[in-house]
Design an enzyme around this catalytic site. Structure first.
Site, PDB file in Angstrom:
ATOM      1  N   ARG A  17       0.860  -1.175   0.000  1.00  0.00           N
ATOM      2  CA  ARG A  17       0.000   0.000   0.000  1.00  0.00           C
ATOM      3  C   ARG A  17       0.901   1.231   0.000  1.00  0.00           C
ATOM      4  O   ARG A  17       1.959   1.246   0.637  1.00  0.00           O
ATOM      5  CB  ARG A  17      -0.924   0.022   1.230  1.00  0.00           C
ATOM      6  CG  ARG A  17      -2.096  -0.941   1.146  1.00  0.00           C
ATOM      7  CD  ARG A  17      -3.119  -0.491   0.113  1.00  0.00           C
ATOM      8  NE  ARG A  17      -4.306  -1.341   0.094  1.00  0.00           N
ATOM      9  CZ  ARG A  17      -4.478  -2.369  -0.712  1.00  0.00           C
ATOM     10  NH1 ARG A  17      -3.502  -2.724  -1.551  1.00  0.00           N
ATOM     11  NH2 ARG A  17      -5.605  -3.059  -0.701  1.00  0.00           N
ATOM     12  N   GLU A  48      -4.267   7.875  -4.785  1.00  0.00           N
ATOM     13  CA  GLU A  48      -4.460   7.309  -6.121  1.00  0.00           C
ATOM     14  C   GLU A  48      -5.776   7.818  -6.712  1.00  0.00           C
ATOM     15  O   GLU A  48      -6.775   7.816  -6.014  1.00  0.00           O
ATOM     16  CB  GLU A  48      -4.453   5.775  -6.047  1.00  0.00           C
ATOM     17  CG  GLU A  48      -3.114   5.223  -5.587  1.00  0.00           C
ATOM     18  CD  GLU A  48      -3.102   3.700  -5.413  1.00  0.00           C
ATOM     19  OE1 GLU A  48      -4.152   3.066  -5.671  1.00  0.00           O
ATOM     20  OE2 GLU A  48      -2.052   3.156  -5.038  1.00  0.00           O
ATOM     21  N   HIS A 105      -1.059   0.760  -9.926  1.00  0.00           N
ATOM     22  CA  HIS A 105      -1.738  -0.204  -9.048  1.00  0.00           C
ATOM     23  C   HIS A 105      -2.307  -1.372  -9.867  1.00  0.00           C
ATOM     24  O   HIS A 105      -3.519  -1.618  -9.876  1.00  0.00           O
ATOM     25  CB  HIS A 105      -2.845   0.474  -8.243  1.00  0.00           C
ATOM     26  CG  HIS A 105      -3.132  -0.249  -6.956  1.00  0.00           C
ATOM     27  ND1 HIS A 105      -3.507   0.399  -5.800  1.00  0.00           N
ATOM     28  CD2 HIS A 105      -3.095  -1.568  -6.640  1.00  0.00           C
ATOM     29  CE1 HIS A 105      -3.703  -0.494  -4.839  1.00  0.00           C
ATOM     30  NE2 HIS A 105      -3.459  -1.691  -5.331  1.00  0.00           N
TER      31      HIS A 105
END
EC number: 1.1.1.26
Length: 334
Positions: free
Chosen positions: A241, A270, A288
């Protein structure tokens, strides 16, 4: 009458088809994240909710969802959901572990190799026409990177994904170090891995890979002080993360040469934009995509559906996160 499920993003068809036999299904079809105000309206009449890791599922959502009985998160992590609040209200929460383990471990190694061997930099060099412009076919000092085979990898977090990364490292004949909240002696024997205190792991590793969940303890786990412990030739990989790393400290480390490079698939916010970070050529960035393989994403969709169908039938969902909720409410929509 079928229970209603709302899916906050279009997931692979295999999962939707499984759900349509048992539920009244509505899908938010826009590519962009569902606006908060629309989410709060949509949950008012639903019995089940399928969410993405980018959506904050908190007390406000639960207060607007009087019929909601289960949230199926389309991710292995669930730091986007207020688990304590869900449990208090008798709402089941599930996730999608295992099915994305190999895909995420593959990406960790892809980032490791791409960063160590300047793959992206080389790609840009060819595409931009710079190679042709130079008029030199090959040069002994171009794009010198770091060897991977036989080097030392330090894995922070030895859960499913961490172990899968270690198995790949074993194939590269790497010395495997790991740090975890608890020692895993059986895994140590299987993978010939060595448990190390965090600071020792950082000092000794050529590659440091982050594979921990985001918790209060892991927030900014990699900060300025710990980056300074790493070798100047070391490379940091983050597929965990974004908030596990202090981005400002990392930018400083990359600019000032405390470490050699970084490969990042996750970011503190994000979608992400950081002009200072983007200017650096010793970092490889991906949006991601750890679980972004056809097999993994379809497996996640199937597991989401299996969790919801099991719950509807009065069974405990296969990957229930908050097992304490069973004492508060039995599974099922009745």
């Amino acid at each position: 009458m079928k229970p209603k499920v709302f899916i906050t993003r279009e997931i692979p068809e295999v999962g939707i088809k499984m759900l349509e036999d048992e539920f009244e299904v509505e899908v938010w079809g826009d590519e962009k994240e569902i606006p908060r105000e629309i989410l709060l309206k949509k949950v008012k009449e639903v019995d089940a909710l399928v969410t993405m890791l980018s959506e904050r599922i908190d007390k406000e959502v639960f207060e607007n969802a009087p019929k909601l009985r289960i949230v199926a998160n389309y991710a292995v992590g669930y730091d986007n959901i207020d688990i304590e609040e869900a449990t208090k209200r008798g709402i089941y929460v599930t996730n999608t572990p295992d099915v994305l383990t190999d895909a995420t471990a593959d990406l960790a190694f892809a980032l490791l190799l791409a960063t160590a061997r300047h793959v992206v930099k080389g790609d840009r060099f060819v595409r931009s026409g710079e190679w042709k412009k130079r008029g030199v076919a090959w040069h002994p000092k171009w794009f010198l990177g770091y060897d991977v085979y036989g080097k030392t990898i330090g894995i922070i977090g030895l859960g499913r994904i961490g172990q899968a990364i270690a198995k790949r490292a074993k194939g590269f004949n790497m010395r495997i170090l790991y740090y975890s909240r608890t020692r895993k002696e059986e895994v140590e024997r299987e993978l010939n891995a060595e448990f190390k205190p965090l600071e020792d792991l950082l000092r000794e590793s050529d590659f440091v890979v982050l594979a921990v969940p985001l918790t209060r303890e892991t927030y900014h786990l990699i900060n300025e002080e710990r980056l300074k412990l790493m070798k100047k030739t070391a490379i940091l990989i983050n597929i965990a993360r974004g908030k596990v790393v202090d981005t400002n400290a990392l930018v400083k480390a990359l600019k000032e040469g405390w470490i050699a490079g970084a490969g990042l698939d996750v970011f503190e916010e994000e979608p992400y934009y950081n002009e200072e970070l983007f200017k650096l050529d010793n970092v490889v960035l991906t949006p991601h995509i750890g679980s972004a393989s056809f097999g993994a994403r379809e497996g996640m969709a199937e597991l989401v559906a299996k969790n919801l169908i099991a719950f509807k039938r009065g069974e405990i969902p296969p990957t229930l996160v908050n097992r304490e909720v069973i004492k508060i409410r039995k599974p099922g929509f009745e």
